[in-house]
Write an enzyme that holds these catalytic residues in place. Structure first.
Site, PDB file in Angstrom:
ATOM      1  N   SER A  46      -7.380 -19.320   9.902  1.00  0.00           N
ATOM      2  CA  SER A  46      -7.768 -20.539   9.189  1.00  0.00           C
ATOM      3  C   SER A  46      -8.757 -21.361   9.994  1.00  0.00           C
ATOM      4  O   SER A  46      -9.397 -22.273   9.455  1.00  0.00           O
ATOM      5  CB  SER A  46      -6.531 -21.382   8.866  1.00  0.00           C
ATOM      6  OG  SER A  46      -5.717 -21.538  10.013  1.00  0.00           O
ATOM      7  N   ASP A  84      -3.734 -14.397  14.845  1.00  0.00           N
ATOM      8  CA  ASP A  84      -4.108 -13.636  13.647  1.00  0.00           C
ATOM      9  C   ASP A  84      -5.124 -12.557  13.982  1.00  0.00           C
ATOM     10  O   ASP A  84      -6.136 -12.836  14.654  1.00  0.00           O
ATOM     11  CB  ASP A  84      -4.744 -14.565  12.600  1.00  0.00           C
ATOM     12  CG  ASP A  84      -3.751 -15.041  11.563  1.00  0.00           C
ATOM     13  OD1 ASP A  84      -2.797 -14.310  11.259  1.00  0.00           O
ATOM     14  OD2 ASP A  84      -3.943 -16.158  11.042  1.00  0.00           O
ATOM     15  N   GLU A 116      -1.825  -9.394   7.905  1.00  0.00           N
ATOM     16  CA  GLU A 116      -1.563  -9.609   6.479  1.00  0.00           C
ATOM     17  C   GLU A 116      -1.537  -8.266   5.770  1.00  0.00           C
ATOM     18  O   GLU A 116      -2.458  -7.460   5.926  1.00  0.00           O
ATOM     19  CB  GLU A 116      -2.652 -10.484   5.855  1.00  0.00           C
ATOM     20  CG  GLU A 116      -2.660 -11.916   6.359  1.00  0.00           C
ATOM     21  CD  GLU A 116      -3.701 -12.775   5.652  1.00  0.00           C
ATOM     22  OE1 GLU A 116      -4.195 -12.360   4.575  1.00  0.00           O
ATOM     23  OE2 GLU A 116      -4.026 -13.855   6.167  1.00  0.00           O
ATOM     24  N   GLU A 183       3.796 -16.546   2.099  1.00  0.00           N
ATOM     25  CA  GLU A 183       2.931 -17.654   1.693  1.00  0.00           C
ATOM     26  C   GLU A 183       2.764 -17.733   0.184  1.00  0.00           C
ATOM     27  O   GLU A 183       2.575 -16.716  -0.495  1.00  0.00           O
ATOM     28  CB  GLU A 183       1.546 -17.518   2.333  1.00  0.00           C
ATOM     29  CG  GLU A 183       0.594 -18.650   1.937  1.00  0.00           C
ATOM     30  CD  GLU A 183      -0.687 -18.692   2.727  1.00  0.00           C
ATOM     31  OE1 GLU A 183      -1.520 -19.582   2.448  1.00  0.00           O
ATOM     32  OE2 GLU A 183      -0.873 -17.843   3.622  1.00  0.00           O
TER      33      GLU A 183
END
Length: 274
Positions: A46, A84, A116, A183
Site C-alpha cells: 500500500s 509484502d 496474496e 480482506e
C-alpha cells in the site's frame, strides 16, 4: 472443516488470547512510534498509493519494497515485521518466488513475507515454508489483482464466492502459512473462516469475528484521504494538524516572525583574559 495447523512458525502465539493488533509502516519514524503498541507491523505494498501516489498497489517494485522494509525492520525492535511481496514477484514461477522471498528477508531483516493468493498459490507457499521462509497469507479481496480503486469491492456476497474464499483460506493454511489476512469480505464469511481455522485470521474489513485486525496507519490517522475504504475508522486527523502547522509556519515566515532571536546564532565574543 478445519483450516490449517496451529501457528506452525510460532510467530504470533496461540489463538484464543487477546486479539492481535497490526498496523502498516513504511518509514523508520512511523515504525518507531507504533513498535511498542502492536503485535506485528506490515510493510505493505500500500506504500505505492500512500506514499507514492500510485492508483493501485500493483506498480511498486521489489527494490522499493526492500528499501522501506529495511528502514522499518531497523526501527522496530519489539515486534514482528512482515513485508509484502509485490505484484509480479511470486505468482508465476515458484523458483523465482523463493529467490525473491529470500532476498527480501535477507536484505531487509524482516521476519516474514506476505503473499496474496488462494488455492493456486498454495504450492508456492508450501515450498517457501519448507525452505524456512515464514509466510503470512492474504485472501478475500486481493488488491494486487485490482487494476483500479473501482475494482476494490467487498467479496463473499454469493454462495459461489463464499465457497471460493473458504477454499482459498483452507489451502493457504494447509500449505503452512502462520496467519492469514482476510480482506474486504462479508461478516459471515469472515466468521466461518475464523471459526474453522487453527491459524490466526487477521481481518481488514472482515468484522470483529477475526482473531485480530490490521489497518493502514495513514488511513486510521487521517494522513491519507485520496481513497478511504468503508472499513477504516479514523482515530485522528493528523493530516489536518500538519496542514495547520504548515499554514502557521508560512504565515510566520511571510510576516518575518520566524526565525526569531531564539532561533538565530549570535557571534561569540572573546573570552575575558584570566
Amino acid at each position: 472443516m478445519v483450516i490449517g495447523q496451529p501457528d506452525p512458525c510460532g510467530l504470533l502465539g496461540p489463538r484464543g488470547g487477546a486479539p492481535i493488533v497490526g498496523l502498516t509502516a513504511y518509514t523508520a519514524p512511523m515504525a518507531a512510534r507504533i513498535d511498542r503498541h502492536v503485535d506485528f507491523i506490515l510493510v505493505g505494498d500500500s506504500v505505492a498509493m500512500v506514499l507514492y501516489g500510485m492508483e493501485t498497489t500493483r506498480t511498486i517494485d521489489i527494490d522499493t519494497m526492500i528499501r522501506h522494509g529495511r528502514a522499518v525492520a531497523q526501527a522496530a525492535a519489539n515486534t514482528l515485521v512482515v513485508i509484502d511481496m509485490p505484484f509480479g514477484t511470486y505468482e508465476h514461477n515458484r523458483d523465482v518466488a523463493l529467490s525473491n522471498a529470500r532476498r527480501m528477508l535477507s536484505e531487509t531483516g524482516c521476519d516474514a513475507v506476505k503473499m496474496e493468493g488462494g488455492d493456486s498459490l498454495a504450492g508456492t507457499v508450501e515450498a517457501a515454508v519448507a525452505d524456512g521462509i515464514p509466510v503470512m497469507g492474504h485472501v478475500g479481496l486481493m488488491p494486487q489483482r485490482a487494476r483500479s480503486v473501482a475494482q476494490m469491492r467487498s467479496r463473499g456476497h454469493s454462495d459461489t464466492t463464499r465457497r471460493r474464499i473458504l477454499k482459498d483460506a483452507r489451502a493457504i493454511a494447509r500449505a503452512g502459512a502462520f496467519a492469514i489476512v482476510v480482506e474486504g469480505v462479508v461478516e459471515s464469511v469472515a466468521r466461518d473462516i475464523t471459526q474453522a481455522s487453527t491459524v490466526p485470521i487477521i481481518g481488514i474489513g472482515a468484522s470483529v469475528a477475526c482473531d485480530g485486525q490490521i489497518l493502514v496507519t495513514e488511513d486510521m490517522t487521517g494522513m491519507f484521504d485520496a481513497f478511504t475504504p468503508r472499513f477504516v475508522k479514523r482515530y485522528a486527523e493528523v493530516g489536518k494538524i500538519v496542514e495547520e502547522a504548515v499554514m502557521a509556519y508560512a504565515s510566520d515566515v511571510r510576516n518575518r516572525r520566524f526565525p526569531g532571536p531564539e532561533h538565530t546564532f549570535a557571534k561569540r565574543g572573546k573570552k575575558a583574559a584570566g
